[in-house]
Design a protein around this motif. Structure first.
Motif, PDB file in Angstrom:
ATOM      1  N   PRO A  38       0.739  -1.442  -0.038  1.00  0.00           N
ATOM      2  CA  PRO A  38      -0.138  -0.003  -0.109  1.00  0.00           C
ATOM      3  C   PRO A  38       0.844   1.285  -0.058  1.00  0.00           C
ATOM      4  N   GLY A  39       2.004   1.292   0.724  1.00  0.00           N
ATOM      5  CA  GLY A  39       2.735   2.417   0.592  1.00  0.00           C
ATOM      6  C   GLY A  39       3.553   2.496  -0.418  1.00  0.00           C
ATOM      7  N   ILE A  40       3.972   1.697  -1.140  1.00  0.00           N
ATOM      8  CA  ILE A  40       4.726   1.521  -2.332  1.00  0.00           C
ATOM      9  C   ILE A  40       3.594   2.210  -3.446  1.00  0.00           C
ATOM     10  N   MET A  54      -3.026   0.070  -7.873  1.00  0.00           N
ATOM     11  CA  MET A  54      -3.328   0.344  -6.552  1.00  0.00           C
ATOM     12  C   MET A  54      -5.019   0.408  -6.219  1.00  0.00           C
ATOM     13  N   ILE A  55      -5.624   0.710  -7.061  1.00  0.00           N
ATOM     14  CA  ILE A  55      -7.149   0.575  -6.955  1.00  0.00           C
ATOM     15  C   ILE A  55      -7.535  -0.969  -6.873  1.00  0.00           C
ATOM     16  N   TYR A  56      -6.985  -1.715  -7.553  1.00  0.00           N
ATOM     17  CA  TYR A  56      -7.157  -3.280  -7.594  1.00  0.00           C
ATOM     18  C   TYR A  56      -6.675  -3.883  -6.220  1.00  0.00           C
ATOM     19  N   ILE A  57      -5.522  -3.308  -5.752  1.00  0.00           N
ATOM     20  CA  ILE A  57      -4.855  -4.150  -4.619  1.00  0.00           C
ATOM     21  C   ILE A  57      -6.010  -3.341  -3.173  1.00  0.00           C
ATOM     22  N   ARG A  58      -6.181  -2.263  -3.478  1.00  0.00           N
ATOM     23  CA  ARG A  58      -7.024  -1.660  -2.282  1.00  0.00           C
ATOM     24  C   ARG A  58      -8.400  -2.540  -2.275  1.00  0.00           C
ATOM     25  N   GLY A  59      -8.983  -2.869  -3.678  1.00  0.00           N
ATOM     26  CA  GLY A  59     -10.112  -3.291  -3.558  1.00  0.00           C
ATOM     27  C   GLY A  59     -10.120  -4.620  -2.993  1.00  0.00           C
ATOM     28  N   ILE A  60      -9.067  -5.470  -3.360  1.00  0.00           N
ATOM     29  CA  ILE A  60      -8.720  -6.792  -2.882  1.00  0.00           C
ATOM     30  C   ILE A  60      -8.570  -6.800  -1.055  1.00  0.00           C
TER      31      ILE A  60
END
Length: 210
Positions: free
Chosen positions: A93-95, A118-124
């Motif tokens: 998240p920080g990267i 980033m949006i995909y990772i945050r969605g997961i």
């Protein structure tokens, strides 16, 4: 010509605040989840501990799939290993926030841009980790795990879920590309009061999750 540049500066400042705050909340919520696994185990609530571990493991697995298969599969092995380590070490998240804030260009041979990644990772994190984790901890809290640590962890999960939901929605709405090509769905939020908009959005979503 001065107005567009002013709006762009305010947009970037909001993104920096929102993205780094979201990254911190994700990391703090992960720490709280790990602490609750220990608390569940010590109090012999093994099913709650197992459920929490499963949500964390599934979230980590999906993130690894996104990073390797959907984004960086064609890059050099050294770069792929580095990107996977970011996920394993829970600093992804920080990267991602740093790359989006500093407007890093999309690397050749990658499938999606840093912002979309980033949006995909945050969605997961939201749908696989935060919401299921809140559900598990809510049941445990109601049935007897009513300690200060449990309350902090539960509130952290709720706040993280609300913040991620609000930040993803706002980031998509204020994006110049989305406002240009998806005018029917984006462009409703006022750019001149983004801090207030973010606060109100998080508050409304937090109440909804509660």
């Amino acid at each position: 010509m001065q107005a567009p540049s002013t709006v762009e500066i305010k947009d970037a400042n909001f993104s920096s605040l929102a993205l780094f705050s979201g990254a911190f909340l994700c990391f703090f919520d992960l720490i709280c989840d790990l602490v609750m696994v220990r608390e569940f185990t010590m109090n012999k609530q093994y099913k709650s501990a197992q459920a929490t571990i499963i949500t964390l493991a599934i979230s980590l697995g999906f993130q690894l799939i996104i990073v390797y298969g959907g984004v960086n599969m064609k890059l050099r092995k050294r770069v792929i290993v580095r990107e996977l380590l970011y996920v394993i070490l829970c600093v992804k998240p920080g990267i991602d926030a740093y790359r989006v804030v500093t407007k890093k260009p999309q690397v050749p041979n990658t499938a999606i841009s840093p912002k979309k990644e980033m949006i995909y990772i945050r969605g997961i994190e939201l749908f696989v980790q935060c919401i299921p984790g809140v559900f598990v901890q809510s049941i445990a809290f109601v049935t007897g795990q009513q300690t200060a640590i449990a309350a902090i962890s539960l509130f952290s999960g709720l706040l993280t879920a609300a913040f991620i939901s609000a930040s993803i929605s706002i980031e998509k709405d204020i994006g110049a590309e989305q406002r240009k090509h998806q005018a029917d769905f984006c462009g409703f939020l006022p750019l001149k009061s983004m801090v207030k908009t973010c606060f109100i959005s998080v508050l409304v979503l937090l109440i909804a999750f509660c």
